[in-house]
Design an enzyme around this catalytic site. Structure first.
Site, mmCIF file in Angstrom:
data_model
loop_
_atom_site.group_PDB
_atom_site.id
_atom_site.type_symbol
_atom_site.label_atom_id
_atom_site.label_comp_id
_atom_site.label_asym_id
_atom_site.label_seq_id
_atom_site.Cartn_x
_atom_site.Cartn_y
_atom_site.Cartn_z
ATOM 1 N N ARG A 101 35.773 52.087 -54.982
ATOM 2 C CA ARG A 101 35.834 50.650 -54.846
ATOM 3 C C ARG A 101 36.805 50.070 -53.108
ATOM 4 O O ARG A 101 36.957 50.702 -52.242
ATOM 5 C CB ARG A 101 37.532 49.997 -55.509
ATOM 6 N N GLU A 113 34.769 41.737 -50.372
ATOM 7 C CA GLU A 113 33.053 41.885 -51.213
ATOM 8 C C GLU A 113 33.118 41.017 -52.606
ATOM 9 O O GLU A 113 33.801 40.294 -52.881
ATOM 10 C CB GLU A 113 33.584 43.058 -52.549
ATOM 11 N N HIS A 128 27.012 47.610 -52.641
ATOM 12 C CA HIS A 128 27.333 48.020 -54.004
ATOM 13 C C HIS A 128 25.725 47.570 -54.690
ATOM 14 O O HIS A 128 26.269 47.387 -55.945
ATOM 15 C CB HIS A 128 28.439 46.315 -54.136
HETATM 16 C C1 DGY Z 1 30.734 50.360 -61.478
HETATM 17 O O1 DGY Z 1 30.230 51.054 -62.376
HETATM 18 O O2 DGY Z 1 32.201 50.384 -61.452
HETATM 19 C C2 DGY Z 1 30.411 50.182 -60.434
HETATM 20 O O3 DGY Z 1 30.595 50.150 -59.249
HETATM 21 C C3 DGY Z 1 29.879 48.963 -59.996
HETATM 22 O O4 DGY Z 1 30.184 48.026 -60.550
#
Ligand code: DGY
Length: 324
Positions: free
Chosen positions: A236, A265, A284
């Site tokens: 993240r 993001e 992402h």
């Molecule tokens: C998750 O599954 O957390 C991935 O980062 C997609 O958001």
């Protein structure tokens, strides 16, 4: 007969939407931009199930607008957009999708490292723009073989990245909340966080975002890394102080960053990070393969339908709410 009222707050894979729709009346927001908050509240007034997305903040205020809600399901392993304690207080189980995205996310994470280390995208840009003039003035990278990979957050995805790194002849060290009992089998050595920062040639971040981990990579942490370090974040964006990362890359405090996640993001096209030559950013896409996203969506549907029928969710974050 369709029994339940369900809100799907964003796009959903057709296979899972079909499954939910066969049992539920579905109201879906399927536009690119996030669903407007007031519309979501309106729809939630009589909803028993909610399929949330990462850009929907699930908090006390939202839950107060959803008096009939029995379950929330989301197609992601991360749930930093969700106030789990608030869900639990209301007896609402929250289902996520662990496990099914492990290999795809590990592929992308290791792919970012490989791409950065060998400048694959820079080479492609050179060829595609007609600037391949000879075989000397080409992008040079580093060997991964023999280097030390430091994994911060050694869960299932971390272990899958470790397997890939071992196959490439890397030494693997890791830091986690606690030492893994199977780390010998993984060929990975547990070290203190600061030791990892100092020893690793390449650092991969796979920690869940929480109030405790927010900004865990800032100026002080980048200063402890090797000046030759490669920094990979596939978890993240909020784990990293973006300004501190920019400064570290600009000033040569670290060598390179490859990021699948950013803060903010999506990253705006005029963001300062994009002016740097030593950064590689993907949008992402850790879990973005057709097969994996289908599995995530189907598990989300299964979580939702279980919660609606007041059965235990196959993957539940707040088990205590599951059985209320
Ligand atoms: C998750 O599954 O957390 C991935 O980062 C997609 O958001």
């Amino acid at each position: 007969m369709k029994k339940y009222q369900v809100v799907v707050a964003g796009k959903m894979r057709p296979c899972a939407l079909a499954k939910i729709s066969s049992e539920c009346h579905v109201r879906q927001w399927d536009k690119i931009e996030p669903i407007p908050r007031n519309l979501l509240y309106e729809w939630l007034a009589d909803a028993e199930g909610l399929v949330s997305t990462g850009d929907v903040r699930v908090d006390d205020e939202l839950l107060a607008h959803a008096p009939r809600l029995r379950v929330i399901a989301q197609a992601s392993v991360g749930y930093d957009n969700v106030d789990i304690a608030a869900c639990t207080r209301r007896g609402i189980p929250f289902g996520n999708t662990p496990g099914v995205l492990v290999e795809a996310t590990a592929d992308l994470t290791f792919g970012l490292l490989l791409c950065a280390a060998r400048r694959i995208h820079e080479g492609w840009n050179q060829v595609a723009s007609g600037r391949w003039l000879n075989n000397h003035d080409v992008p040079f990278g580093i060997d991964l073989y023999g280097k030390t990979l430091g994994i911060v957050g050694m869960g299932r995805i971390g272990a899958a990245v470790a397997r890939r790194a071992k196959a490439c002849g890397m030494k693997v060290i890791y830091h986690n909340r606690s030492r893994r009992t199977d780390d010998e089998h993984l060929g990975a050595t547990y070290v203190a966080f600061d030791d990892l920062l100092a020893q690793a040639d390449c650092i991969v971040v796979l920690v869940p975002l929480s109030p405790a981990s927010q900004g865990m990579f800032g100026r002080a942490e980048f200063a402890k890394m090797k000046r030759t370090a490669y920094f990979i974040n596939a978890a993240r964006g909020g784990l990293v102080d973006t300004q501190a990362l920019y400064d570290a890359l600009k000033e040569g405090q670290i060598a390179y960053a490859a990021l699948d996640v950013t803060d903010p993001e999506p990253l705006p096209g005029d963001h300062p990070l994009l002016t740097l030559p030593n950064v590689l950013i993907t949008p992402h896409i850790g879990s973005a393969t057709h097969e994996t996203r289908d599995r995530m969506a189907m598990l989300t549907a299964d979580n939702l339908l279980a919660g609606l029928a007041r059965r235990p969710l196959p993957a539940c974050v707040n088990q205590e709410a599951n059985y209320r």
